[in-house]
Design a protein around this motif. Structure first.
Motif, PDB file in Angstrom:
ATOM      1  N   THR B  31       0.835  -1.202   0.000  1.00 18.92           N
ATOM      2  CA  THR B  31       0.000   0.000   0.000  1.00 18.92           C
ATOM      3  C   THR B  31       0.874   1.258   0.000  1.00 18.92           C
ATOM      4  O   THR B  31       0.518   2.259  -0.623  1.00 18.92           O
ATOM      5  CB  THR B  31      -0.986   0.011   1.201  1.00 18.92           C
ATOM      6  OG1 THR B  31      -0.265  -0.204   2.416  1.00 18.92           O
ATOM      7  CG2 THR B  31      -2.035  -1.088   1.064  1.00 18.92           C
ATOM      8  N   ARG B  32       2.045   1.196   0.661  1.00 16.18           N
ATOM      9  CA  ARG B  32       2.952   2.343   0.610  1.00 16.18           C
ATOM     10  C   ARG B  32       3.552   2.501  -0.789  1.00 16.18           C
ATOM     11  O   ARG B  32       3.673   3.615  -1.304  1.00 16.18           O
ATOM     12  CB  ARG B  32       4.046   2.222   1.673  1.00 16.18           C
ATOM     13  CG  ARG B  32       3.557   2.636   3.061  1.00 16.18           C
ATOM     14  CD  ARG B  32       4.721   2.811   4.040  1.00 16.18           C
ATOM     15  NE  ARG B  32       5.362   1.535   4.346  1.00 16.18           N
ATOM     16  CZ  ARG B  32       6.664   1.285   4.234  1.00 16.18           C
ATOM     17  NH1 ARG B  32       7.485   2.235   3.804  1.00 16.18           N
ATOM     18  NH2 ARG B  32       7.164   0.112   4.554  1.00 16.18           N
ATOM     19  N   GLY B  35       1.018   4.066  -2.935  1.00 18.73           N
ATOM     20  CA  GLY B  35       0.799   5.471  -2.613  1.00 18.73           C
ATOM     21  C   GLY B  35       1.926   6.387  -3.070  1.00 18.73           C
ATOM     22  O   GLY B  35       1.696   7.568  -3.364  1.00 18.73           O
ATOM     23  N   THR B  36       3.140   5.842  -3.127  1.00 13.96           N
ATOM     24  CA  THR B  36       4.296   6.695  -3.435  1.00 13.96           C
ATOM     25  C   THR B  36       4.973   6.323  -4.751  1.00 13.96           C
ATOM     26  O   THR B  36       6.038   6.846  -5.065  1.00 13.96           O
ATOM     27  CB  THR B  36       5.353   6.582  -2.307  1.00 13.96           C
ATOM     28  OG1 THR B  36       5.737   5.193  -2.192  1.00 13.96           O
ATOM     29  CG2 THR B  36       4.806   7.061  -0.972  1.00 13.96           C
ATOM     30  N   ILE B 113      -1.617   5.736  -8.318  1.00 13.05           N
ATOM     31  CA  ILE B 113      -2.761   6.226  -7.557  1.00 13.05           C
ATOM     32  C   ILE B 113      -3.455   7.331  -8.373  1.00 13.05           C
ATOM     33  O   ILE B 113      -2.833   8.315  -8.750  1.00 13.05           O
ATOM     34  CB  ILE B 113      -2.271   6.723  -6.175  1.00 13.05           C
ATOM     35  CG1 ILE B 113      -3.366   6.686  -5.119  1.00 13.05           C
ATOM     36  CG2 ILE B 113      -1.635   8.079  -6.238  1.00 13.05           C
ATOM     37  CD1 ILE B 113      -2.798   6.734  -3.696  1.00 13.05           C
ATOM     38  N   LYS B 118      -5.916  10.330  -3.819  1.00 11.19           N
ATOM     39  CA  LYS B 118      -4.732  10.027  -3.016  1.00 11.19           C
ATOM     40  C   LYS B 118      -5.073   9.845  -1.532  1.00 11.19           C
ATOM     41  O   LYS B 118      -4.688   8.855  -0.923  1.00 11.19           O
ATOM     42  CB  LYS B 118      -3.678  11.136  -3.188  1.00 11.19           C
ATOM     43  CG  LYS B 118      -2.416  10.839  -2.404  1.00 11.19           C
ATOM     44  CD  LYS B 118      -1.156  11.309  -3.099  1.00 11.19           C
ATOM     45  CE  LYS B 118       0.058  10.787  -2.345  1.00 11.19           C
ATOM     46  NZ  LYS B 118       1.308  11.037  -3.036  1.00 11.19           N
ATOM     47  N   SER B 119      -5.811  10.818  -0.971  1.00 10.51           N
ATOM     48  CA  SER B 119      -6.066  10.722   0.476  1.00 10.51           C
ATOM     49  C   SER B 119      -6.946   9.505   0.791  1.00 10.51           C
ATOM     50  O   SER B 119      -6.775   8.854   1.825  1.00 10.51           O
ATOM     51  CB  SER B 119      -6.690  12.011   1.009  1.00 10.51           C
ATOM     52  OG  SER B 119      -7.990  12.164   0.487  1.00 10.51           O
ATOM     53  N   PHE B 121      -7.028   6.592  -0.848  1.00 15.54           N
ATOM     54  CA  PHE B 121      -6.233   5.359  -0.897  1.00 15.54           C
ATOM     55  C   PHE B 121      -5.226   5.289   0.251  1.00 15.54           C
ATOM     56  O   PHE B 121      -4.931   4.201   0.750  1.00 15.54           O
ATOM     57  CB  PHE B 121      -5.544   5.199  -2.258  1.00 15.54           C
ATOM     58  CG  PHE B 121      -6.439   4.552  -3.281  1.00 15.54           C
ATOM     59  CD1 PHE B 121      -6.841   3.227  -3.119  1.00 15.54           C
ATOM     60  CD2 PHE B 121      -6.896   5.250  -4.390  1.00 15.54           C
ATOM     61  CE1 PHE B 121      -7.676   2.617  -4.039  1.00 15.54           C
ATOM     62  CE2 PHE B 121      -7.741   4.645  -5.321  1.00 15.54           C
ATOM     63  CZ  PHE B 121      -8.125   3.321  -5.143  1.00 15.54           C
ATOM     64  N   LEU B 122      -4.705   6.446   0.670  1.00 16.96           N
ATOM     65  CA  LEU B 122      -3.796   6.421   1.823  1.00 16.96           C
ATOM     66  C   LEU B 122      -4.535   5.941   3.060  1.00 16.96           C
ATOM     67  O   LEU B 122      -4.043   5.115   3.821  1.00 16.96           O
ATOM     68  CB  LEU B 122      -3.171   7.804   2.060  1.00 16.96           C
ATOM     69  CG  LEU B 122      -2.142   8.245   1.002  1.00 16.96           C
ATOM     70  CD1 LEU B 122      -1.496   9.572   1.395  1.00 16.96           C
ATOM     71  CD2 LEU B 122      -1.054   7.192   0.782  1.00 16.96           C
TER      72      LEU B 122
END
Lengths: 226, 226
Positions: B31-32, B35-36, B113, B118-119, B121-122
């Motif tokens: 997941t990180r 996200g990045t 993403i 973004k927020s 999925f974070l």
């Protein structure tokens, strides 16, 4: 004891076939309902899923009873454990049929099948029904030639799944976001049936080869390329 | 014999915890990475999935050996059968982490993403890691209060999954079809972790209540409304 065990195994096999038949009906109805926006047919699938769940629980109970009463070892034990896993895969196939039916109902009276993808989804639906029939026959007859048939159909479904992404990501795609979401989800559901069917078929293969490690589910890596 | 059985059960439990820990790491990294857009981190997840698969096979082998050698009955038998099912769910959670990592790698060097999400999925990623940690702790301690925590996180993830569809289907959505496909698949993957976690948590609950029928997986009906 041996004879009792074999009767029990026949009972297990009969129930697996019965569940596979119910799953075949669910897939047939769900994919047709999706293709024709037949909400009544979709409702039938949604209602009937509880029966599949129940039959799967009954089969699990029977398998546990066999383990407790007849204490099988070696290959016999693995057959019973395999049955537990096959029942879980078949039950999941029923759930996916229900997902497709729900998508159909949610879109009604609009068409659930996105424009430009009708023939692709009809082909996927036909292949899904074929896979379910082959799997049922495999469970009934243990005819190993059917394992390859299931695998081939899975390959075809993977190709069709990719072709849905190609279409959606092409310049000719005019669908709104909603159509894109539907195409993505529906294609994933249509493709997943065959993954589970391959997983069940491999367990039948194990029973003849004894190679347990090959029965682990491999994942199908099918994702859209841009 | 009783003592040997309890040692075996402890071994089973220890291995379930170990797999759950590996799955937690996989979910955290996947997941990180998603996200990045960290493709190196994504590669780590893809490589490490084979270890989870192997550990799951080893646990299954151990469970089958316990069934064969110690022939447990009643509740003891159900514990061992439950372990087989939990291992299948944990292995599947590892597969889903791998799916997210593959999506990240496929999009690289672009961001996987989708813009505007973004927020969301974070938040989903953080909740997924939290769920995996709660599940690991539940398997380690059998502390039933954690079952509700897992269920609550599953509810939150279902809500976030729906919010992804709301966003994608809103007038403000400016994503191309590719972004819509990614949002749909990634959201489904993020949401599925928790379904499997609930399924495992229910099996822990069964071990204290003895109510086997509640352990059947229920499906999460989360689909986009238009």
């Amino acid at each position: 004891m041996r004879e009792v065990f074999h009767q029990s195994l026949e009972d297990v096999q009969g129930r697996l076939v019965e569940i596979a038949e119910l799953v075949t009906v669910a897939i047939d109805k769900a994919t047709r309902a999706f293709g024709t926006s037949d909400v009544a047919l979709a409702e039938e699938v949604i209602e009937a899923d509880a029966v599949i769940d129940e039959k799967a629980i009954e089969l699990d109970e029977l398998a546990i009873e066999i383990l407790a009463r007849q204490q099988p070892v070696a290959r016999d034990l693995r057959i019973v454990v395999s049955a537990l896993r096959m029942s879980a895969s078949l039950e999941r196939m029923g759930d996916i049929a229900e997902h497709i039916a729900q998508l159909t109902r949610m879109r009604f009276p609009e068409r659930a099948i996105p424009k430009g993808l009708k023939s692709t989804f009809l082909k996927m639906g036909e292949l899904d029904v074929e896979v379910a029939r082959q799997l049922t026959e495999l469970l009934r007859t243990q005819d190993e030639s059917l394992i390859d048939a299931v695998r081939n159909a899975d390959d075809s479904l993977d190709d069709l799944h990719l072709s849905v992404f190609e279409k959606v990501l092409s310049d000719s795609w005019q669908g709104e976001a909603a159509a894109t979401v539907d195409a993505t989800l529906a294609s994933r559901y249509h493709e997943r049936f065959a993954d589970h069917a391959v997983s069940v078929a491999k367990k039948v293969l194990y029973l003849s080869t004894g190679d347990w490690t090959t029965t682990t589910d491999t994942i199908t890596v099918v994702a859209p390329e841009q």
